[in-house]
Design an enzyme around this catalytic site. Structure first.
Site, PDB file in Angstrom:
ATOM      1  CB  ALA A 521      -0.925  -0.013   1.212  1.00  0.00           C
ATOM      2  NE  ARG A 613      -6.766   9.180   2.820  1.00  0.00           N
ATOM      3  CZ  ARG A 613      -6.715  10.028   1.807  1.00  0.00           C
ATOM      4  NH1 ARG A 613      -5.535  10.452   1.359  1.00  0.00           N
ATOM      5  NH2 ARG A 613      -7.818  10.449   1.238  1.00  0.00           N
ATOM      6  CG  ASN A 616     -11.758  -0.959   0.774  1.00  0.00           C
ATOM      7  OD1 ASN A 616     -12.470  -1.322   1.718  1.00  0.00           O
ATOM      8  ND2 ASN A 616     -12.090  -1.198  -0.479  1.00  0.00           N
ATOM      9  CD  GLN A 623      -4.536  -7.641   4.524  1.00  0.00           C
ATOM     10  OE1 GLN A 623      -3.340  -7.680   4.728  1.00  0.00           O
ATOM     11  NE2 GLN A 623      -5.154  -8.591   3.872  1.00  0.00           N
ATOM     12  CE  LYS A 686       1.226   4.742  11.067  1.00  0.00           C
ATOM     13  NZ  LYS A 686       1.668   5.182  12.409  1.00  0.00           N
ATOM     14  N   GLY A 687       0.194   0.833   6.004  1.00  0.00           N
ATOM     15  CA  GLY A 687       0.148  -0.607   5.714  1.00  0.00           C
ATOM     16  C   GLY A 687      -0.518  -1.370   6.846  1.00  0.00           C
ATOM     17  N   GLY A 689      -0.995  -5.027   6.579  1.00  0.00           N
ATOM     18  CA  GLY A 689      -0.918  -6.458   6.280  1.00  0.00           C
ATOM     19  C   GLY A 689      -0.386  -7.311   7.418  1.00  0.00           C
ATOM     20  CD  GLU A 690       3.886  -8.922   6.996  1.00  0.00           C
ATOM     21  OE1 GLU A 690       3.877  -9.877   7.787  1.00  0.00           O
ATOM     22  OE2 GLU A 690       4.252  -9.020   5.813  1.00  0.00           O
TER      23      GLU A 690
HETATM   24 MO1  MOS Z   1       4.437 -11.130   4.989  1.00  0.00          MO
HETATM   25  S1  MOS Z   1       5.796 -12.252   6.111  1.00  0.00           S
HETATM   26  O1  MOS Z   1       4.819 -11.618   3.405  1.00  0.00           O
HETATM   27  O2  MOS Z   1       2.898 -11.926   5.598  1.00  0.00           O
END
Ligand code: MOS
Length: 723
Positions: A521, A613, A616, A623, A686-687, A689-690
């Site tokens: 992102a 921010r 979506n 996520q 800032k993302g 996903g993790e």
């Molecule tokens: Mo990241 S370790 O590719 O979920």
């Protein structure tokens, strides 16, 4: 004119996935589904010992089995220009950085783990290949494998090169700090081997056209695969094209290439036909890396009022005998709390198992389990509320770098999360809350993950039909990349999201980073934003009123009939040296434990995160929810078992490798603190996903302690530990 907020698909709006219809109708094609003419099938033969040499592979019977075209072995496989690479999912490794991905490609007879690729059978059908594979007999010179972390010596300290920071980090004087402490907690926490199990196993279709190779590949990093595979064959990167329009999950396991891409390409060249190679589920354990085991020692001291005086966190993790890969479990410890005296140290043990790799929040997921469990233990020792302890030691700037945060809403996350969860109704004493026969426990922990930005490119083009074609060589691994990139472009262009056609997944497109480490992102999103802004400026310059009041035909006519198109590269700037970039959050879990049977349930988890921010609200929520589900699995279920006698992966299938099912998951209540980071990138995101998995296992372990009075420091928490 519609306003920004009213425009369909405005940035932040929880719109449905633009590729949703394709996915639910089966129209979304995954790598192995590509109809490639004349394709044949390869399967990998794997070792049944953990250490030694393949003296020979007896292939005569298999070679004459129905449909078999060829069998590649360490003896007859073509020699490659190079084996393995040093460019991992998180950028080119500098000298001294850990090796990443040394795949086994039949270039020698060495066996490093049980399940290692030692041959490839190619046949006209998958069934013929599988049948022949089982007829191959390996004769080994077997050696005693190193499988026990407790008895295998640590490797020399100078050989330990973590991904982030130094092998040993120090500020202040920990011993002096501990001497000032009124209360000290010193404990060892362990996390087990774990393996990724995306629904789509790794697979590839390799086709040669002269010296040009095309790979239809299930990957999180098309360029990472291209760069590595081209190097293996001694080709220029442009000779290899990697295509991945949809990837069925990766979670780090598809961040870069393993053995199968190159083996498929070797096989295709050998039989002069396209070759499809799909790993078996069992081959996802070993030939594809997972999370290494960690043994973490945390010592933390504080004065009576909860002020931290010292923190020491050491992590020993396992790697393979093929490469040295360190689980970066100590990063969060260096920056999360204001503590003047601090030491972190990594050690590494080489075992005869498959090489470990990135797995969802690599480092922060394992590291926050230890750190945030220790903070909970300290809170009990001080008779202090766990949130109050964290607020007492709140870091107003990054204590490691001394830089200000680009943004940090952790205080707001604690407040919002505790309010939504109902933390104030918690009675602090262990075993003090009950519901009928169930012991009830409330636990919390801090979540954190870096907000990284890397260079990325994008092309944006106005099409004659009025749509805007936007292309970036990124990946859709299930997070909603097609959707948020469409929203970012539409927002910057000032058009409805339906006018944007976003394309990805082909190395012919502008290069972007691998979809790992929550960078997409921020990195590719910035490039898409910048390309859209540049295209809009170009159009505004051509015609007054721009896209809003001119047809595409008129705009293109004004451009002399030429396509109106821009290609840009977007990169981070000097802000990288001025600020510290991290997302933060707070996780609250409720557990219920049966006092007689030890059964553990997690009826609800409440999260509050500040991730910059939110692009979506729907995909971002997914996520975090996915991360929480994984955190429940990490806390209670997941563990890869290795047979101590022969190194075999014992539970290498989805029947015995336990992950949460719907019945294991209660409500997951996700909240975002309104945050716009004006430093991290032009879109302020800032993302997400993790970070969702970080802190979850600790919050559950802390809740289990609150419910039962039993502190479990070894994951996964099993019912027998509570009896
Ligand atoms: Mo990241 S370790 O590719 O979920």
């Amino acid at each position: 004119m519609t306003t920004r907020r009213e425009r369909a698909g405005a940035l932040g709006a929880p719109i449905d996935r633009v590729d949703g219809r394709l996915k639910v109708t089966g129209g979304a094609k995954y790598a192995a589904e590509y109809p490639v003419a004349n394709v044949v099938h390869a399967v990998i033969v794997t070792s049944t010992i953990a250490k030694g040499r393949v003296r020979k592979l007896e292939t005569a019977a298999a070679e004459s089995a129905p449909g078999v075209l060829a069998i590649l072995t360490p003896q007859n496989a073509p020699r490659l220009a190079s084996q393995g690479n040093n460019t991992g999912a998180q950028g080119p490794a500098a000298r001294g950085a850990p090796a990443m991905r040394v795949p086994t490609l039949l270039q020698n007879d060495e066996v490093h783990y049980n399940g290692q690729p030692i041959g490839v059978v190619i046949a006209d059908t998958f069934e013929h290949a599988m049948a022949a594979m089982q007829m191959v007999k390996a004769v080994y010179d077997e050696e005693t494998p190193a499988l026990d972390m407790a008895t295998t010596p640590k490797i020399p300290p100078e050989a330990v090169h973590p991904l982030g920071g130094e092998r040993a980090y120090k500020r202040g004087d920990v011993d002096a700090g501990l001497a000032q402490a009124a209360v000290t907690v010193g404990q060892t926490y362990t996390t087990p081997l774990e393996n990724h199990n995306p629904m789509e196993v790794h697979n590839t279709i390799a086709s040669w056209d002269g010296d040009h190779l095309t790979l239809h590949e299930s990957t999180q990093g098309i360029f990472s695969v291209r760069n590595s595979v081209s190097k293996n064959f001694g080709l220029a990167p442009d000779n290899v094209r990697v295509i991945a329009y949809f990837t069925g999950g990766g979670f780090g396991s598809k961040g870069g290439p393993w053995s199968h891409e190159t083996l498929a390409a070797m096989a295709a060249r050998h039989v002069k036909r396209p070759v499809k190679l799909v790993l078996t589920r069992r081959q996802m354990f070993g030939p594809v890396g997972g999370r290494p085991r960690t043994i973490q020692r945390v010592t933390v001291g504080a004065t009576r009022d909860g002020t931290l005086t010292a923190l020491r966190h050491a992590s020993t993790s396992n790697t393979s005998t093929l490469e040295d890969w360190v689980e970066p479990a100590l990063s969060q410890t260096r920056m999360l709390y204001e503590v003047p005296n601090l030491e972190t140290q990594y050690d590494l043990v080489r075992l005869n198992v498959g090489s470990p790799t990135f797995m969802r929040a690599p480092g922060e997921s394992t590291g926050t389990f230890a750190l945030e469990s220790a903070m909970d233990e300290l809170a009990y020792a001080l008779n202090m509320d766990p949130i109050a302890l964290r607020l007492k030691n709140y870091a107003e700037r990054d204590p490691e770098s001394g830089r200000p945060w680009s943004s940090k809403s952790l205080r707001e996350c604690y407040a919002l999360g505790s309010e939504k969860f109902g933390w104030k109704s918690r009675t602090p004493a262990p075993r003090s809350m009950r519901d009928g026969r169930w012991l009830v426990g409330y636990g919390m922990a801090t979540a954190t993950y870096p907000a990284r930005r890397q260079q990325a490119g994008t092309t944006a083009k106005l099409m004659p039909d009025g749509t805007i074609d936007v292309r970036a060589g990124t990946q859709e691994i299930g997070c909603g990349t097609y959707t948020i990139m469409s929203q970012i472009a539409a927002d910057a262009l000032g058009v409805d999201v339906s006018r944007v056609k976003f394309e990805l997944g082909n190395t012919d497109m502008p290069e972007t980073p691998a979809s790992t480490g929550s960078v997409t992102a921020s990195s590719t999103g910035s490039a898409v934003h910048d390309a859209a802004v540049a295209l809009k400026a170009k159009i505004d310059q051509l015609v007054p009123g721009g896209l809003a009041s001119n047809s595409a035909a008129d705009i293109i006519a004004k451009n002399g009939g030429q396509p109106v198109e821009v290609t840009i590269t977007s990169k981070p700037g000097p802000e990288q040296q001025q600020y510290s970039f991290h997302s933060f959050g707070a996780v609250f879990s409720e557990v219920r434990v049966d006092p007689d049977l030890g059964i553990i349930r997690v009826p609800r988890v409440v999260t509050a995160h500040g991730v910059g921010r939110v692009l979506n609200e729907k995909t971002a929520r997914s996520q975090i929810q996915g991360g929480v589900v994984w955190g429940v699995g990490m806390a209670l279920l997941e563990e890869t078992h290795i047979d101590p006698r022969n190194g075999r992966y014992v539970n290498a299938d989805l029947a015995e490798y336990q992950v949460p099912v719907n019945a294991d998951i209660g409500t997951i209540d996700v909240h975002f603190v309104d945050e716009h980071d004006s430093h991290v990138n032009p879109i302020g995101a800032k993302g997400a996903g993790e970070i969702g998995i970080t802190g979850v296992a600790a919050s559950i372990a802390n809740a289990v302690y609150h419910a039962t009075g039993k502190r479990v420091r070894d994951l996964p928490i099993r019912l027998e530990q509570l009896l």
